[in-house]
Design a protein around this motif. Structure first.
Motif, mmCIF file in Angstrom:
data_model
loop_
_atom_site.group_PDB
_atom_site.id
_atom_site.type_symbol
_atom_site.label_atom_id
_atom_site.label_comp_id
_atom_site.label_asym_id
_atom_site.label_seq_id
_atom_site.Cartn_x
_atom_site.Cartn_y
_atom_site.Cartn_z
ATOM 1 N N TYR A 1 11.242 -30.577 136.606
ATOM 2 C CA TYR A 1 11.632 -30.173 135.263
ATOM 3 C C TYR A 1 10.525 -30.488 134.255
ATOM 4 C CZ TYR A 1 14.507 -29.489 131.134
ATOM 5 O OH TYR A 1 15.007 -29.036 129.934
ATOM 6 N N ASP A 2 9.859 -31.637 134.411
ATOM 7 C CA ASP A 2 8.735 -31.962 133.527
ATOM 8 C C ASP A 2 7.602 -30.961 133.693
ATOM 9 O OD1 ASP A 2 9.169 -35.544 133.985
ATOM 10 O OD2 ASP A 2 10.088 -34.133 132.583
ATOM 11 N N ARG A 3 7.366 -30.523 134.936
ATOM 12 C CA ARG A 3 6.311 -29.542 135.169
ATOM 13 C C ARG A 3 6.643 -28.205 134.503
ATOM 14 N NH1 ARG A 3 5.233 -25.424 138.363
ATOM 15 N NH2 ARG A 3 7.262 -25.574 139.410
ATOM 16 N N LEU A 4 7.915 -27.806 134.593
ATOM 17 C CA LEU A 4 8.319 -26.546 133.967
ATOM 18 C C LEU A 4 8.216 -26.633 132.438
ATOM 19 C CD1 LEU A 4 11.422 -25.655 136.149
ATOM 20 C CD2 LEU A 4 9.202 -24.504 136.118
ATOM 21 N N THR A 5 8.546 -27.817 131.898
ATOM 22 C CA THR A 5 8.439 -27.989 130.450
ATOM 23 C C THR A 5 6.986 -27.873 129.988
ATOM 24 O OG1 THR A 5 10.349 -29.456 130.529
ATOM 25 C CG2 THR A 5 8.998 -29.528 128.547
ATOM 26 N N GLU A 6 6.064 -28.464 130.771
ATOM 27 C CA GLU A 6 4.650 -28.359 130.415
ATOM 28 C C GLU A 6 4.168 -26.914 130.504
ATOM 29 O OE1 GLU A 6 3.404 -32.827 132.042
ATOM 30 O OE2 GLU A 6 2.605 -31.016 132.967
ATOM 31 N N GLU A 7 4.613 -26.187 131.540
ATOM 32 C CA GLU A 7 4.212 -24.784 131.665
ATOM 33 C C GLU A 7 4.753 -23.952 130.510
ATOM 34 O OE1 GLU A 7 4.051 -24.567 136.574
ATOM 35 O OE2 GLU A 7 5.453 -23.346 135.416
ATOM 36 N N TYR A 8 5.995 -24.267 130.100
ATOM 37 C CA TYR A 8 6.572 -23.538 128.969
ATOM 38 C C TYR A 8 5.777 -23.811 127.691
ATOM 39 C CZ TYR A 8 9.828 -22.361 125.236
ATOM 40 O OH TYR A 8 10.389 -21.849 124.120
ATOM 41 N N SER A 9 5.359 -25.070 127.473
ATOM 42 C CA SER A 9 4.572 -25.400 126.285
ATOM 43 C C SER A 9 3.227 -24.677 126.308
ATOM 44 C CB SER A 9 4.362 -26.910 126.212
ATOM 45 O OG SER A 9 5.593 -27.569 126.135
ATOM 46 N N LYS A 10 2.583 -24.640 127.480
ATOM 47 C CA LYS A 10 1.295 -23.942 127.582
ATOM 48 C C LYS A 10 1.457 -22.454 127.309
ATOM 49 C CE LYS A 10 -0.681 -27.206 130.940
ATOM 50 N NZ LYS A 10 -1.187 -27.353 132.321
ATOM 51 N N LEU A 11 2.516 -21.837 127.873
ATOM 52 C CA LEU A 11 2.722 -20.413 127.665
ATOM 53 C C LEU A 11 3.035 -20.120 126.211
ATOM 54 C CD1 LEU A 11 2.976 -17.588 128.823
ATOM 55 C CD2 LEU A 11 5.353 -18.088 129.397
ATOM 56 N N GLN A 12 3.799 -21.003 125.561
ATOM 57 C CA GLN A 12 4.125 -20.790 124.158
ATOM 58 C C GLN A 12 2.874 -20.875 123.287
ATOM 59 O OE1 GLN A 12 7.042 -23.540 122.699
ATOM 60 N NE2 GLN A 12 7.713 -22.155 121.068
ATOM 61 N N LYS A 13 1.958 -21.803 123.638
ATOM 62 C CA LYS A 13 0.706 -21.895 122.895
ATOM 63 C C LYS A 13 -0.132 -20.645 123.086
ATOM 64 C CE LYS A 13 0.366 -26.938 122.972
ATOM 65 N NZ LYS A 13 -0.431 -28.088 123.456
ATOM 66 N N GLN A 14 -0.166 -20.126 124.343
ATOM 67 C CA GLN A 14 -0.926 -18.911 124.614
ATOM 68 C C GLN A 14 -0.358 -17.720 123.844
ATOM 69 O OE1 GLN A 14 -0.927 -18.400 128.837
ATOM 70 N NE2 GLN A 14 -2.234 -20.194 129.229
ATOM 71 N N ILE A 15 0.979 -17.654 123.772
ATOM 72 C CA ILE A 15 1.612 -16.557 123.035
ATOM 73 C C ILE A 15 1.288 -16.669 121.543
ATOM 74 C CG2 ILE A 15 3.844 -15.623 122.365
ATOM 75 C CD1 ILE A 15 4.867 -16.389 125.136
ATOM 76 N N THR A 16 1.321 -17.892 121.025
ATOM 77 C CA THR A 16 1.008 -18.088 119.603
ATOM 78 C C THR A 16 -0.435 -17.696 119.298
ATOM 79 O OG1 THR A 16 2.576 -19.906 119.567
ATOM 80 C CG2 THR A 16 1.010 -19.758 117.749
ATOM 81 N N ILE A 17 -1.356 -18.088 120.179
ATOM 82 C CA ILE A 17 -2.769 -17.735 119.983
ATOM 83 C C ILE A 17 -2.970 -16.230 120.102
ATOM 84 C CG2 ILE A 17 -5.069 -18.027 120.934
ATOM 85 C CD1 ILE A 17 -4.232 -20.845 121.795
ATOM 86 N N GLY A 18 -2.285 -15.605 121.090
ATOM 87 C CA GLY A 18 -2.413 -14.162 121.256
ATOM 88 C C GLY A 18 -1.842 -13.403 120.071
ATOM 89 N N GLY A 19 -0.699 -13.879 119.531
ATOM 90 C CA GLY A 19 -0.130 -13.208 118.356
ATOM 91 C C GLY A 19 -1.024 -13.340 117.145
ATOM 92 N N ALA A 20 -1.657 -14.500 116.980
ATOM 93 C CA ALA A 20 -2.572 -14.663 115.850
ATOM 94 C C ALA A 20 -3.797 -13.775 115.984
ATOM 95 C CB ALA A 20 -2.984 -16.133 115.746
ATOM 96 N N ALA A 21 -4.293 -13.647 117.209
ATOM 97 C CA ALA A 21 -5.451 -12.775 117.438
ATOM 98 C C ALA A 21 -5.081 -11.319 117.174
ATOM 99 C CB ALA A 21 -5.953 -12.960 118.866
ATOM 100 N N GLY A 22 -3.858 -10.905 117.588
ATOM 101 C CA GLY A 22 -3.443 -9.525 117.345
ATOM 102 C C GLY A 22 -3.307 -9.239 115.857
ATOM 103 N N ASN A 23 -2.827 -10.201 115.077
ATOM 104 C CA ASN A 23 -2.702 -9.997 113.639
ATOM 105 C C ASN A 23 -4.069 -9.873 112.966
ATOM 106 O OD1 ASN A 23 0.079 -10.105 113.737
ATOM 107 N ND2 ASN A 23 0.141 -12.327 113.557
ATOM 108 N N LYS A 24 -5.030 -10.626 113.448
ATOM 109 C CA LYS A 24 -6.371 -10.508 112.884
ATOM 110 C C LYS A 24 -6.982 -9.161 113.198
ATOM 111 C CE LYS A 24 -7.392 -15.451 112.920
ATOM 112 N NZ LYS A 24 -8.272 -16.489 113.449
ATOM 113 N N ASP A 25 -6.731 -8.669 114.445
ATOM 114 C CA ASP A 25 -7.299 -7.352 114.815
ATOM 115 C C ASP A 25 -6.694 -6.258 113.965
ATOM 116 O OD1 ASP A 25 -7.392 -8.254 118.319
ATOM 117 O OD2 ASP A 25 -8.848 -8.579 116.678
ATOM 118 N N ASP A 26 -5.384 -6.361 113.629
ATOM 119 C CA ASP A 26 -4.742 -5.357 112.776
ATOM 120 C C ASP A 26 -5.344 -5.390 111.374
ATOM 121 O OD1 ASP A 26 -1.501 -5.971 114.289
ATOM 122 O OD2 ASP A 26 -3.177 -4.648 114.872
#
Length: 229
Positions: A204-229
């Motif tokens: 469960y701790d491993r899944l929580t860490e993976e979820y945090s990493k994926l959420q950070k990647q999504i946040t970074i990707g969304g910010a990059a997409g907004n800059k490109d727009d």
């Protein structure tokens, strides 16, 4: 996370806490047995099987729902013309479905683990009580045998007393050995369940860490997409 899945996740956390309390060595089986036999829990135990199947049914329904969501988003066909935000939303929904699947699956597993732990702890307490009673009985039988041997004057009476005492002692020793073997088996079962609970916590701790990493990647990707727009 929706309110329903937040409640299920909270139920999972509560299950983990209960498992940890049950496997802690500081609390003796006698205390747990007295707690299980308290008036409040005794009233609930009369309908425990109804509560158990109700909880299992609800968790199984949510597990099936999570599996349906996983299959739904896993079978979604990717297209090169799809906007980045749409693709990110699809990935997010797929991850949420997978997260819900693990939450409901672990909840079902821990319900079974807790039920088994309660049974093992109660059985261990009963075995310990029987072992102590057998030991006291053996000591009283030994004391009685000694007093009889001292009071008997004739050799024939001594032989009869010795045979009777030896038979009782042999039976009591065999009973003590059986209870000791049962107690050792219960301890091994408890250790096995404890190791399973620890592995579940690490997963469960491993899944929580993976979820945090994926959420950070999504946040970074969304910010990059907004800059490109």
């Amino acid at each position: 996370m929706s309110l329903v899945w937040t409640l299920i996740a909270g139920f999972l956390y509560a299950e983990i806490i209960v498992v940890l309390l049950l496997v802690l060595p500081g609390i003796s089986p006698y205390k747990w047995n007295r707690f299980f036999k308290s008036k409040f829990l005794y009233m609930m135990a009369q309908q425990a099987h109804i509560y158990f199947f109700l909880i299992m049914g609800i968790l199984v329904l949510f597990l099936l729902e999570a599996i349906r969501e996983m299959r739904k988003y896993s079978s979604h066909e990717q297209s090169g013309e799809v906007h980045l935000n749409v693709e990110m939303q699809h990935s997010m929904r797929l991850f949420r479905a997978q997260r819900n699947f693990y939450i409901s699956g672990f909840s079902i597993f821990l319900v079974l683990v807790i039920r088994r732990l309660v049974t093992l702890v109660s059985a261990q307490a009963n075995l310990l009580a029987q072992s102590e009673a057998s030991m006291k009985q053996a000591q009283s039988a030994t004391a009685a045998a000694r007093s009889l041997m001292e009071n008997k004057t004739t050799e024939k009476a001594k032989e009869v007393t010795e045979d009777t005492t030896l038979n009782e002692l042999n039976k009591l020793r065999e009973r003590v050995q059986e209870l000791t073997a049962d107690l050792n088996r219960e301890k091994k079962d408890k250790e096995a369940v404890k190791s399973q609970a620890e592995s579940i916590n690490r997963e469960y701790d491993r899944l929580t860490e993976e979820y945090s990493k994926l959420q950070k990647q999504i946040t970074i990707g969304g910010a990059a997409g907004n800059k490109d727009d």
